[in-house]
Design a protein around this motif. Structure first.
Motif, PDB file in Angstrom:
ATOM      1  N   MET A 109      -0.963   7.228   7.478  1.00  0.00           N
ATOM      2  CA  MET A 109       0.177   7.372   8.406  1.00  0.00           C
ATOM      3  C   MET A 109       0.965   6.222   8.169  1.00  0.00           C
ATOM      4  O   MET A 109       2.246   6.049   8.067  1.00  0.00           O
ATOM      5  N   GLN A 110       0.450   5.045   8.262  1.00  0.00           N
ATOM      6  CA  GLN A 110       1.229   3.709   8.298  1.00  0.00           C
ATOM      7  C   GLN A 110       1.976   3.493   6.943  1.00  0.00           C
ATOM      8  O   GLN A 110       3.228   2.950   7.113  1.00  0.00           O
ATOM      9  N   VAL A 111       1.435   4.035   5.612  1.00  0.00           N
ATOM     10  CA  VAL A 111       2.352   3.582   4.534  1.00  0.00           C
ATOM     11  C   VAL A 111       3.306   4.814   4.445  1.00  0.00           C
ATOM     12  O   VAL A 111       4.276   4.366   3.708  1.00  0.00           O
ATOM     13  N   THR A 112       3.104   5.674   5.020  1.00  0.00           N
ATOM     14  CA  THR A 112       4.143   7.111   4.882  1.00  0.00           C
ATOM     15  C   THR A 112       5.185   6.808   5.814  1.00  0.00           C
ATOM     16  O   THR A 112       6.469   6.768   5.767  1.00  0.00           O
ATOM     17  N   LEU A 113       5.013   6.491   7.262  1.00  0.00           N
ATOM     18  CA  LEU A 113       5.765   6.082   8.291  1.00  0.00           C
ATOM     19  C   LEU A 113       6.502   4.400   8.117  1.00  0.00           C
ATOM     20  O   LEU A 113       5.806   3.635   7.573  1.00  0.00           O
TER      21      LEU A 113
END
Length: 349
Positions: A109-113
């Motif tokens: 989630m962190q790298v996508t968002l």
């Protein structure tokens, strides 16, 4: 293809599971800054690496449960804002994962968002812990689900899906492109206290919308304001085929300053995705801003109990207070779509 310059690191700093989201509120990135921000390297390889690292933490049975074929259109569209007990989801439930598995998923989630997008989603998610379970309904962070549709790849399309009550993110990745539509952006309660701080996951969005409304002249408000009470979502779960409803005031009828305010409101959603993809996303919307409409239903006050919608060729945003479960302003349903690119339609061919 988006412009790219200096490479960025593909490593991810994990936000370890501590039972709550970041407590501080944040402001939307001004649209002008987001669109003109320096280009960065393609984020897709980092998303793929993080997803494969998550899969490596799972048992064989868990991998079978979480993975679906790319051709499974039913699962692609299987999401809802309803709580556990009213809707049956598929995949892996958050509460059944180990801490290591949870942290591996948070890395995805962190790298996508974007950092701001990740904070917003975590705050919306944590809000569900404030609701008491009862009557067969189940609330709380443990009742959120993960599904992977297709095989994580830097070249061929696939989708990750995460969500539960009041917040869902559908992320379609195809080559260098990432599409986060449709996603459900809501919160109940819309304001709560965590570690002594007041948290308002959608507070900046409401502030931006009200600032735009307040900037309108009497004649402009006559176009924008469509009713005296809030309405429900038009484009929520199950409404994938509904045609855009263009009503309110068009971007072409706004001043330059008001257009900037409209873009700032939109950036609260467009900046959910990582910096590279957000720049391209805002450019798409800005190119059709004159054909993008702003509509308002409800009191013209700052109380937060009004509905607004942004509808354009490349964006649909809805913010809808709900009467169930207390004050309407403290229970928000919301949607974020791209009429041309829901489920990555424009990028997956």
């Amino acid at each position: 293809m988006r412009r790219r310059s200096a490479l960025i690191a593909t490593g991810v700093t994990l936000a370890l599971v501590t039972g709550g989201a970041t407590t501080s509120a944040f402001a939307s990135t001004p649209a002008s800054e987001a669109v003109t921000a320096a280009a960065v390297a393609d984020t897709t390889p980092a998303i793929v690496a993080a997803t494969n690292a998550f899969l490596a933490t799972l048992t064989a049975a868990q991998k079978t449960a979480v993975q679906f074929a790319w051709t499974n259109t039913t699962q692609k569209k299987k999401w809802s804002n309803l709580p556990q007990g009213l809707y049956t989801r598929s995949g892996l439930m958050w509460g059944n994962l180990t801490t290591a598995q949870k942290n591996a998923w948070l890395a995805v989630m962190q790298v996508t968002l974007s950092p701001a997008g990740y904070t917003r989603v975590r705050q919306e998610w944590a809000a569900d812990d404030q609701l008491a379970s009862g009557g067969g309904l189940q609330y709380g962070q443990q009742y959120y689900w993960i599904a992977l549709i297709g095989t994580p790849s830097a070249t061929t399309p696939w989708q990750w899906q995460w969500g539960g009550h009041h917040v869902t993110v559908n992320a379609t990745i195809s080559g260098t492109e990432v599409a986060l539509y449709p996603s459900f952006i809501g919160a109940q309660p819309a304001s709560y206290t965590s570690s002594g701080a007041t948290v308002k996951p959608l507070g900046d969005i409401w502030t931006s919308a009200y600032a735009l409304l307040s900037s309108l002249t009497t004649a402009q408000k006559a176009q924008a304001v469509r009713g005296s009470t809030y309405i429900d979502l038009l484009y929520g779960p199950g409404q994938d085929s509904r045609a855009p409803s263009y009503e309110g005031i068009a971007g072409s009828a706004l001043t330059a300053a008001q257009k900037t305010q409209l873009l700032t409101l939109i950036s609260g959603y467009a900046n959910l995705v990582n910096t590279e993809d957000a720049a391209g996303r805002l450019a798409e919307i800005q190119a059709t801003l004159d054909q993008t409409y702003f509509a308002w239903y409800g009191p013209q006050t700052s109380a937060g109990n009004s509905y607004f919608r942004v509808t354009g060729p490349r964006v649909i945003i809805e913010y809808s207070p709900q009467a169930m479960g207390g004050t309407a302003a403290n229970h928000i349903h919301g949607i974020y779509r791209d009429p041309q690119n829901d489920y990555g339609a424009a990028i997956t061919g």
